[in-house]
Design an enzyme around this catalytic site. Structure first.
Site, PDB file in Angstrom:
ATOM      1  N   ALA A  64      -0.274  16.280  12.526  1.00 57.78           N
ATOM      2  CA  ALA A  64       0.792  15.309  12.242  1.00 57.78           C
ATOM      3  C   ALA A  64       1.116  15.297  10.752  1.00 57.78           C
ATOM      4  O   ALA A  64       0.220  15.396   9.902  1.00 57.78           O
ATOM      5  CB  ALA A  64       0.374  13.930  12.716  1.00 57.78           C
ATOM      6  N   HIS A 169       4.201  21.611  14.710  1.00 54.51           N
ATOM      7  CA  HIS A 169       2.957  20.838  14.716  1.00 54.51           C
ATOM      8  C   HIS A 169       2.895  19.927  15.934  1.00 54.51           C
ATOM      9  O   HIS A 169       3.909  19.631  16.580  1.00 54.51           O
ATOM     10  CB  HIS A 169       2.842  20.003  13.442  1.00 54.51           C
ATOM     11  CG  HIS A 169       3.709  18.766  13.481  1.00 54.51           C
ATOM     12  ND1 HIS A 169       3.245  17.538  13.893  1.00 54.51           N
ATOM     13  CD2 HIS A 169       5.026  18.578  13.169  1.00 54.51           C
ATOM     14  CE1 HIS A 169       4.218  16.649  13.822  1.00 54.51           C
ATOM     15  NE2 HIS A 169       5.314  17.254  13.390  1.00 54.51           N
ATOM     16  N   CYS A 170       1.680  19.499  16.246  1.00 56.12           N
ATOM     17  CA  CYS A 170       1.465  18.429  17.215  1.00 56.12           C
ATOM     18  C   CYS A 170       0.624  17.364  16.507  1.00 56.12           C
ATOM     19  O   CYS A 170       0.753  17.201  15.293  1.00 56.12           O
ATOM     20  CB  CYS A 170       0.814  18.953  18.488  1.00 56.12           C
ATOM     21  SG  CYS A 170      -0.703  19.886  18.241  1.00 56.12           S
ATOM     22  N   THR A 171      -0.220  16.636  17.248  1.00 54.91           N
ATOM     23  CA  THR A 171      -0.996  15.583  16.600  1.00 54.91           C
ATOM     24  C   THR A 171      -2.211  16.141  15.869  1.00 54.91           C
ATOM     25  O   THR A 171      -2.414  15.879  14.685  1.00 54.91           O
ATOM     26  CB  THR A 171      -1.433  14.534  17.639  1.00 54.91           C
ATOM     27  OG1 THR A 171      -0.271  13.864  18.137  1.00 54.91           O
ATOM     28  CG2 THR A 171      -2.359  13.492  17.013  1.00 54.91           C
ATOM     29  N   THR A 177      -0.101  23.414  19.221  1.00 53.90           N
ATOM     30  CA  THR A 177       0.136  24.210  18.016  1.00 53.90           C
ATOM     31  C   THR A 177      -0.667  25.502  18.047  1.00 53.90           C
ATOM     32  O   THR A 177      -0.178  26.573  17.672  1.00 53.90           O
ATOM     33  CB  THR A 177      -0.221  23.390  16.768  1.00 53.90           C
ATOM     34  OG1 THR A 177       0.640  22.247  16.707  1.00 53.90           O
ATOM     35  CG2 THR A 177      -0.068  24.216  15.498  1.00 53.90           C
TER      36      THR A 177
END
Length: 637
Positions: A64, A169-171, A177
């Site tokens: 993130a 991106h992800c978390t 990702t």
């Protein structure tokens, strides 16, 4: 259920890591985003198949986007044009991205818009083995789930279309990702061991945060959930095995599963990889080597890594293991060959004026009006430095010769010559309109003894060209104009002997072509061609022989023969220079200025003041060979 678990896991990671934030440990760049990195490599750029190296600064991966002020300053300097957020709506609401300056934002929810941010209490693992099984199933779902495949297809198409550097991106920056990064590295041609190493590097980049997260949990819970916070080889391998099971290969997964076009895959690879050498380049010489160098250098141009004909051609050539002949066509050898051809037109004009140019058969004060039509062909076989070439010419010249005295005659002529030059996939047409002036002076008599012969010519030149580049790169066309000038000076001796007249001579010939520069059109690889300004100097030796006339009714037949040799003086090389997107390429003519031999026979038929005749000749020198022929007619008055 899998989607709810995956989303909840991301929320759990975010919530605990936010509460127990720790400085990144040994991260390559950023403190507030510990899993931010360039997919090109960790410490050094990865190598790829076909002598490639990953480009830095093209695609970045991250967790993130929660940069510190210092982090944001770094991000702002990376030229990031696009940020692709792979998270669900609930993840985004919990932690919105802080974007680099000027970057556009796109949310591509890999898990799916129907996923809710379920509470962590929905997770009901009783062992670490169950957690691992869930992570493996998640990676399988990236391949088997139609909805996820559709979202990944959107992502890869968007990445291909990004104008500048792109960040996805992800978390946690490890699963959605991680799969994206693994697929991109596979497209680039990175080997499987390196792809796995890159995937597992998440554990090093996020070690401090994960340790803090686990420390905040009860020991029993930490043991169960530890596999969810990092990555293991079995997770990625499960997805790769699913690719093999369902599609047989990564290429089939990309094309059949995700519906990506070959063009898109080539754009992605062109963005990511720079090739140090191209197929067969090491064995090339001369013009082909220069063409291959241009093709390789264009990897750093705006045509590379975009939806361009060049990018598709180059990536296809990499896969096929051959440049397909484009290395010989791309540099514009045709223009050098055309210049070489034009520089030898002075000899053609001299042949057109003979045999009526000397005035020997005229009485003092008499004139002769004459015309001659000339056609010829010359071919040059390919060599180490150039592709083969061929030249066709045809022309017509009308002139007047006047004998002023026993010692002096002069001539003037006007003519037109059309030339066609073909080489290296191209064809050039040259239209030359010229004026020629000449004179012969003998200290004693034009009929016998020493003489000096001089000739000068000048003309206006129109030039047009067309080049088929091959490889799907289209056809370039160009046109220009210029001038052609030349002069010759010969010292000879006319010797009547035993029913034959011999006329040996030695001389010099100079030709100069000035063709204005021009820009081709019709292809991404059209060249901006420099002015062609070349001069050719040559020493010339000739021996003419005329036999005694043979009566045939009212006609008199005069057979003859001629041999000649022309030796180029000084620099033998004729070349052209072109430019494309700031890159230079030089090409050398196939014929250049090599020596040339000629040998021919002629037959003249005279009836009073009227004369007609024909001549055929052969030419050769080095790898060149050709023929020419002419028809002549004149009337004396």
């Amino acid at each position: 259920m899998l989607q709810r678990l995956f989303c909840s896991l991301s929320l759990l990671t975010l919530a605990i890591s936010t509460a127990h934030a720790a400085d990144a440990l040994d991260t390559p760049r950023l403190a507030g985003m510990d899993n931010f990195r360039d997919i090109a490599g960790t410490t050094t750029a990865y190598t790829t198949s076909h002598d490639g190296t990953m480009r830095a600064g093209v695609f970045y991966r991250a967790n993130a986007l929660t940069p510190t002020a210092a982090d944001l300053a770094i991000l702002n300097g990376l030229g990031i044009s696009d940020v692709f957020d792979l998270r669900t709506a609930s993840e985004i609401a919990a932690t919105p991205d802080t974007l680099p300056a000027g970057a556009s934002y796109t949310n591509i929810d890999i898990i799916g818009s129907t996923t809710s941010g379920s509470n962590i209490t929905n997770l009901s693992f009783t062992s670490a083995a169950q957690a691992r099984a869930m992570m493996e199933e998640t990676n399988r779902a990236f391949v088997s789930d139609a909805g996820m495949r559709g979202q990944f297809a959107v992502l890869f198409n968007e990445l291909a279309s990004a104008d500048g550097a792109a960040l996805f991106h992800c978390t946690a920056g490890k699963d959605r990702t991680g799969w994206t990064a693994a697929v991109l590295l596979s497209i680039a041609g990175v080997d499987q061991a390196t792809i796995m190493s890159n995937y597992l590097a998440t554990n090093d980049y996020t070690a401090a945060r994960v340790a803090a997260t686990l420390a905040a949990m009860p020991a029993s819970m930490a043991q169960i959930y530890a596999p969810l916070l990092g990555v293991e080889a079995s997770y990625l391998q499960a997805g790769l095995d699913e690719v093999t099971a369902e599609y047989g290969s990564m290429d089939n997964y990309l094309k059949q599963g995700l519906g990506l076009s070959q063009e898109t895959l080539y754009v992605l690879r062109g963005k990511m990889v720079s090739y140090a050498s191209l197929p067969g380049e090491a064995g090339l010489l001369g013009n082909a080597a220069a063409g291959a160098q241009l093709l390789r250098q264009l990897q750093e141009s705006p045509l590379s890594g975009t939806y361009s004909a060049y990018n598709y051609y180059l990536q296809s050539a990499i896969d096929a293991g051959t440049l397909g002949g484009v290395e010989s066509t791309v540099g514009g050898q045709l223009h050098a060959d055309a210049a070489s051809y034009l520089l030898r037109q002075g000899a053609m004009i001299d042949r057109a004026a003979a045999p009526y140019a000397d005035g020997v058969d005229l009485k003092v004060g008499q004139s002769r009006l004459w015309s001659t039509a000339l056609a010829g062909y010359l071919g040059t076989d390919g060599s180490a430095h150039a592709a083969s070439s061929n030249e066709h010419s045809q022309g017509l010249m009308i002139g007047l010769t006047q004998r002023f005295s026993e010692q002096l005659s002069a001539r003037a002529g006007f003519g037109y010559s059309n030339g066609n030059v073909g080489s290296a996939g191209g064809e050039a047409d040259t239209d030359l309109t010229f004026l020629s002036l000449g004179a012969r002076f003998a200290p004693g008599s034009l009929e016998h003894g020493l003489f000096i012969d001089a000739q000068a010519n000048a003309g206006w030149l129109d030039y047009s060209s067309k080049r088929e580049l091959g490889g799907g790169l289209g056809t370039t066309k160009g046109d220009s104009h210029g001038t052609l000038a030349g002069a010759s000076l010969a010292l000879g001796y006319r010797l009547p002997t035993g029913g034959m007249v011999l006329e040996p001579s030695l001389g010099l010939r100079v030709s100069r072509v000035d063709l204005n520069g021009f820009t081709e059109k019709g292809s991404e690889l059209a060249l901006q061609v420099d002015d062609l300004k070349q001069t050719r100097r040559a020493a010339v030796a000739n021996l003419k022989a005329s036999l005694a006339p043979i009566a045939l009714g009212s006609w008199q037949l005069v057979p003859g023969a001629e041999v000649g040799y022309e030796h180029a003086l000084g620099d033998h090389q004729v070349d052209s220079q072109g430019h494309l997107l700031g890159l230079d390429v030089e090409q050398r003519a196939a014929f250049d200025n090599r020596d040339q031999f000629t040998g021919g026979v002629n037959l003249m038929a005279n009836l009073g003041a009227l004369s007609v005749g024909a001549e055929v000749a052969a030419m050769g020198g080095g790898d060149s060979h050709g023929v020419s022929g002419s028809l002549k007619a004149s009337y004396a008055f």
